[in-house]
Design an enzyme around this catalytic site. Structure first.
Site, mmCIF file in Angstrom:
data_model
loop_
_atom_site.group_PDB
_atom_site.id
_atom_site.type_symbol
_atom_site.label_atom_id
_atom_site.label_comp_id
_atom_site.label_asym_id
_atom_site.label_seq_id
_atom_site.Cartn_x
_atom_site.Cartn_y
_atom_site.Cartn_z
ATOM 1 N N ARG A 1 -7.457 -11.712 10.776
ATOM 2 C CA ARG A 1 -6.797 -10.969 9.705
ATOM 3 C C ARG A 1 -7.821 -10.444 8.697
ATOM 4 N NH1 ARG A 1 -1.495 -11.879 8.373
ATOM 5 N NH2 ARG A 1 -0.709 -11.102 6.379
ATOM 6 N N CYS B 1 0.860 -1.187 0.000
ATOM 7 C CA CYS B 1 0.000 0.000 0.000
ATOM 8 C C CYS B 1 0.893 1.232 0.000
ATOM 9 C CB CYS B 1 -0.901 -0.010 1.232
ATOM 10 S SG CYS B 1 -2.012 1.399 1.357
ATOM 11 N N ARG C 1 -8.272 -8.388 5.091
ATOM 12 C CA ARG C 1 -7.588 -7.938 3.890
ATOM 13 C C ARG C 1 -8.612 -7.588 2.804
ATOM 14 N NH1 ARG C 1 -4.171 -7.439 7.031
ATOM 15 N NH2 ARG C 1 -1.987 -8.115 6.979
ATOM 16 N N GLU D 1 -4.599 -8.388 -3.596
ATOM 17 C CA GLU D 1 -4.854 -8.361 -2.157
ATOM 18 C C GLU D 1 -4.057 -7.237 -1.522
ATOM 19 O OE1 GLU D 1 -3.443 -10.417 1.886
ATOM 20 O OE2 GLU D 1 -2.302 -9.615 0.190
#
Length: 346
Positions: free
Chosen positions: A178, A96, A180, A134
């Protein structure tokens, strides 16, 4: 639509998705920012063929090779798009990064200087039918939403219909909280519109389900005199089950990052590639009266990597690699959903 699953059981209570003979013929894909091969583990299950892989980290490259007998190409920024084979699917988990946007947004041009640009230039040249990407949850609000907007605009400008959704590992048969973001993209000439990913329907799994029997505790047990355990009883839900979330039961020192202790009867915290503290990268758990981190094999199970997966011998590197990896079950679920909807039939 709810998918029905079959599971491959191994010698512990954890299960990972196995679709058996659900083979997809003639599907060629490339694996970018490949890490240790989470996407590949999922896609190879369906008989898809990897025609190109890229990963710059030397340690991850070696693990990838040991498991797939295929040594990934290095830095993708140094590889010309015309040198990459033709493919139907491009997949990868990219970092990112903020885009340098000034004045009027230019879509594809705004992405220059980022690793997403490498994806965009390859897509621009090869025009694969499908793209699955992802990224971390923070991409939804990164740089006040401008990062996400630029990604979506770029993919749309490249002639793709784009769908994205925030998915949580604990909804896909793994005991990890988690979250995502997955981008599922279809070339516009395929005329795939209004795509909705089916809802998963998995039984709840706790950290207890992925623990090893009699592991070597030398590198994972935490022995300190500043450990505090909360004796408060854990609240069960209406069905007398433990909650499907991390259950914090204590702290080490001041309880900062990597210093929080959790119950094995809840979901595990997100594995991290970074961070400090006594229980860095995995968090601490109370297991059989001892406070410890997860082992590297337990981390593999928490990411739904199979038991025969060869883990890096350098434990610190292994923890980082699993912290950077993609949950295999989620990718398998997406591929099976696309197959069930006849999207991958071509």
């Amino acid at each position: 639509m709810t998918l029905n699953f079959c599971f491959f059981k191994v010698n512990f209570n954890y299960v990972y998705l196995n679709y058996g003979n659900e083979i997809i013929t003639n599907l060629k894909y490339i694996d970018l920012f490949a890490g240790i091969g989470g996407f590949r583990l999922a896609l190879d299950t369906f008989g898809a063929k990897c025609v190109f892989s890229s990963e710059w980290n030397k340690s991850a490259q070696k693990v990838y090779y040991e498991n797939f007998n295929d040594f990934p190409h290095g830095d993708i920024t140094l590889i010309k798009e015309e040198k990459i084979p033709k493919h139907d699917l491009l997949c990868g988990g990219f970092p990112c990064q903020a885009f340098s946007i000034s004045g009027k947004q230019k879509g594809f041009e705004d992405t220059r200087g980022t690793l997403f640009f490498e994806i965009a230039r390859i897509v621009n040249f090869h025009r694969p039918k499908f793209i699955i990407l992802e990224n971390i949850k923070n991409i939804l609000k990164h740089n006040s939403g401008k990062t996400l907007e630029t990604i979506l605009n770029t993919l749309k400008d490249l002639n793709y219909n784009v769908y994205f959704e925030l998915l949580r590992g604990s909804d896909f048969g793994v005991p990890q909280n988690r979250e995502r973001v997955f981008f599922i993209c279809f070339r516009k000439d395929l005329n795939i519109k209004n795509f909705i990913l089916s809802k998963p329907n998995f039984n709840f799994k706790s950290v207890k389900d992925i623990l090893e029997d009699n592991p070597n505790l030398d590198d994972v047990e935490i022995k300190r005199n500043d450990i505090i355990i909360n004796d408060k009883k854990i609240d069960l839900n209406l069905f007398d089950n433990y909650p499907s979330k991390p259950i914090r039961i204590g702290i080490i020192s001041k309880g900062g990052q990597g210093e929080r202790i959790y119950s094995i009867y809840g979901t595990g915290i997100t594995l991290s590639a970074f961070g400090g503290g006594s229980a860095a990268k995995t968090g601490a758990y109370l297991v059989d009266g001892k406070i410890r981190k997860l082992t590297t094999r337990e981390c593999a199970r928490m990411m739904s990597f199979p038991e025969n997966f060869k883990i890096c011998q350098n434990k610190n590197q292994a923890y980082t690699q699993f912290g950077n990896a993609v949950i295999v079950n989620i990718v398998k679920f997406i591929i099976q959903d696309l197959k069930n909807k006849n999207i991958l039939s071509f």
